[in-house]
Design a protein around this motif. Structure first.
Motif, short mmCIF file in Angstrom:
data_model
loop_
_atom_site.label_atom_id
_atom_site.label_comp_id
_atom_site.label_asym_id
_atom_site.label_seq_id
_atom_site.Cartn_x
_atom_site.Cartn_y
_atom_site.Cartn_z
N ILE A 49 49.36 44.33 41.77
CA ILE A 49 49.70 42.72 42.23
C ILE A 49 48.62 42.56 43.24
O ILE A 49 48.12 41.40 43.31
N LEU A 50 48.58 43.27 44.29
CA LEU A 50 47.87 42.93 45.53
C LEU A 50 46.46 42.78 45.12
O LEU A 50 45.60 41.95 45.55
N ILE A 51 45.74 43.66 44.31
CA ILE A 51 44.65 43.55 44.02
C ILE A 51 44.39 42.36 42.98
O ILE A 51 43.22 41.60 43.11
N ASP A 52 45.41 42.12 42.02
CA ASP A 52 45.38 40.82 41.22
C ASP A 52 45.26 39.56 41.96
O ASP A 52 44.30 38.68 41.82
N ALA A 345 31.94 39.88 37.24
CA ALA A 345 32.39 38.51 37.31
C ALA A 345 32.68 38.07 38.99
O ALA A 345 32.33 37.38 39.41
N LEU A 346 33.49 38.92 39.40
CA LEU A 346 34.25 38.69 40.92
C LEU A 346 32.88 39.09 41.85
O LEU A 346 32.60 38.43 42.80
N GLY A 347 32.09 40.05 41.49
CA GLY A 347 30.74 40.43 42.34
C GLY A 347 29.84 39.13 42.45
O GLY A 347 29.41 38.51 43.48
N VAL A 348 29.75 38.30 40.96
CA VAL A 348 28.77 37.00 41.10
C VAL A 348 29.58 35.97 41.92
O VAL A 348 28.82 35.30 42.62
N MET A 349 30.76 35.95 41.79
CA MET A 349 31.51 34.84 42.46
C MET A 349 31.38 34.93 43.95
O MET A 349 31.36 33.84 44.58
N PHE A 371 37.84 41.80 50.87
CA PHE A 371 39.14 42.18 50.07
C PHE A 371 38.48 42.28 48.50
O PHE A 371 38.40 43.15 47.67
N GLY A 372 37.58 41.15 48.17
CA GLY A 372 36.88 40.97 47.00
C GLY A 372 36.01 42.11 46.59
O GLY A 372 35.87 42.56 45.57
N VAL A 373 35.26 42.21 47.86
CA VAL A 373 34.08 43.63 47.70
C VAL A 373 34.58 44.90 47.28
O VAL A 373 34.29 45.71 46.46
N PHE A 374 35.97 45.20 48.15
CA PHE A 374 36.65 46.32 47.73
C PHE A 374 37.00 46.41 46.25
O PHE A 374 36.83 47.58 45.65
N ALA A 378 35.95 49.19 43.47
CA ALA A 378 36.83 50.04 42.95
C ALA A 378 37.01 49.76 41.45
O ALA A 378 36.96 51.07 40.67
N MET A 379 36.83 48.73 41.01
CA MET A 379 36.97 48.42 39.44
C MET A 379 35.66 48.84 38.69
O MET A 379 35.72 49.17 37.58
N ALA A 380 34.41 48.79 39.43
CA ALA A 380 33.17 49.01 38.82
C ALA A 380 33.31 50.54 38.50
O ALA A 380 32.87 51.17 37.48
N ILE A 381 33.96 51.34 39.62
CA ILE A 381 33.92 52.80 39.34
C ILE A 381 34.54 53.14 38.12
O ILE A 381 34.41 53.83 37.23
N MET A 382 36.07 52.39 38.15
CA MET A 382 36.86 52.78 37.10
C MET A 382 36.51 52.32 35.69
O MET A 382 36.76 52.68 34.58
N GLY A 383 35.57 51.15 35.71
CA GLY A 383 35.17 50.33 34.69
C GLY A 383 34.17 51.27 34.05
O GLY A 383 34.15 51.60 32.70
#
Length: 396
Positions: A49-52, A345-349, A371-374, A378-383
């Motif tokens: 929820i916090l990441i979302d 998408a978030l990185g571009v934004m 917060f967004g960079v974190f 995290a999501m790039a590694i897991m993606g």
């Protein structure tokens, strides 16, 4: 009247995003991880929820303040990047829509006993009908709201019937026995991955709620969207926890259906059918609307006939499921791509948020950027992990 109209649009955008997230995969993931982690799954939900919220707040605000859809923002950051992002979104949306149509077919099978193929066909027609009316945007918003309330109300009923250990769940949400990072990433991908995080942001943009003056409304709507999806997740988790805590076994072929059946008998099973159908059809609507919103600005013809592109998107998804069933290989690849869409998408934004030519004199809050960079890292590694593991399965 204007205030009431704006409230309706903000609520509609929130429910569009939330019900896009609450699909067949959402129901299955939640029950699967509850069976695996028991009460400690509460911690996974809290982290997700916090990441979302971090991802959603950043993306919706930047779309609003730039007054451009995500693909145009991406092209402004780096020419051609918007087209690349659109390809990812549309392919992922189409593949997942085939699964969503399949979920709608399973829902009608449970409710009425008709074949999943016939149920999928009828559900596709219902979804197409929403976009054929004159006020398609308003009908879509209202449909998402009604279905969202129905899903939450039925799940609350089943949760109370399951009698979950709420005290234990509360404790383990803060002090878990085990932390499962893959579960966190799976939940984040299922709630704000792929096209989902853009559903409400693009809807508000189309409705004219944009610019710096609209940021308080946009912020409220984006947090409401995560709140609605999270409420559904929490109630479903507690319902499943109640069944698992009693030592009852969930059917591995359909874990969420067995939760409802154990909790409320045949009536519960029928309720699951309604929830599955509502979750699937609202996800079909959200995926089609948002995927097409990513190509609308590329051509005046697409902009003019965008409703028909949405109808075609749903028709193709339905035809693929009805003719060849659920294409597992496409879904594996789509799942892997979906894991990569959010960090891209978030990185571009986040880059766009600090470019004067895109956002003007707007100053993006530093804590949101950090917060967004974190989240991106995290999501790039897991993606990447998801893609590496998904592709070998695809080409076995």
């Amino acid at each position: 009247m204007k205030k009431q109209s704006n409230f309706s649009l903000l609520l509609g955008a929130a429910f569009l995003m939330a019900t896009s997230a609450i699909g067949p995969g959402f129901l299955t993931q939640t029950t699967h991880f509850t069976q695996l982690l028991a009460a400690s799954f509460g911690f996974v939900i809290l982290m997700s929820i916090l990441i979302d919220i971090g991802a959603q707040l950043n993306i919706w605000r930047i779309i609003a303040v730039s007054e451009k859809p995500a693909q145009d923002i991406a092209n402004a950051v780096l020419p051609g990047l918007g087209y690349f992002l659109s390809v990812l979104i549309v392919l992922g949306g189409l593949a997942f829509n085939i699964g969503n149509i399949g979920g709608a077919g399973l829902g009608t099978n449970v409710i009425f006993g008709v074949s999943p193929q016939l149920g999928a066909l009828l559900s596709g027609i219902v979804a197409i009908g929403i976009f054929l009316v004159r006020e398609a945007g308003k009908v879509m918003d209202r449909f998402a709201q009604i279905m969202g309330f129905v899903m939450i109300a039925l799940t609350i009923y089943v949760m109370f019937s399951a009698q979950p250990p709420i005290g234990e769940a509360a404790v383990k949400t803060v002090i878990p026995d085990k932390i499962d990072f893959l579960a966190i990433v799976t939940l984040v991908g299922g709630t704000v991955g792929g096209y989902i995080t853009f559903a409400g942001g693009h809807r508000l943009l189309e409705a004219g709620i944009k610019g710096k003056a609209a940021l308080p409304q946009v912020t409220k709507s984006s947090i409401s969207a995560i709140g609605i999806a999270s409420i559904m997740r929490i109630f479903l988790f507690l319902a499943a926890l109640g069944i698992v805590s009693q030592g009852l076994q969930l059917d591995p072929a359909n874990p969420p259906a067995s939760v409802f059946k154990h909790a409320a008998g045949n009536v519960g099973y029928k309720m699951f059918g309604v929830i599955m159908w509502a979750a699937a059809v609202t996800s079909v609507v959200g995926a089609a609307y948002t995927s097409v919103s990513f190509i609308r600005t590329f051509s005046p013809a697409i902009e003019k006939y965008h409703k028909w592109f949405i109808v075609g998107f749903i028709a193709v998804s339905t035809a693929v499921f009805v003719s060849i069933g659920q294409p597992v290989k496409i879904l594996i690849l789509a799942g892997s791509l979906n894991g990569l869409i959010l960090p891209i998408a978030l990185g571009v934004m986040l880059i766009a948020a600090h470019k004067f030519k895109i956002v003007g004199d707007y100053k993006h809050p530093m804590w949101m950027t950090i917060f967004g960079v974190f989240i991106v890292i995290a999501m790039a590694i897991m993606g990447g992990y998801s893609l590496i593991n998904g592709l070998p399965q695809l080409f076995k």
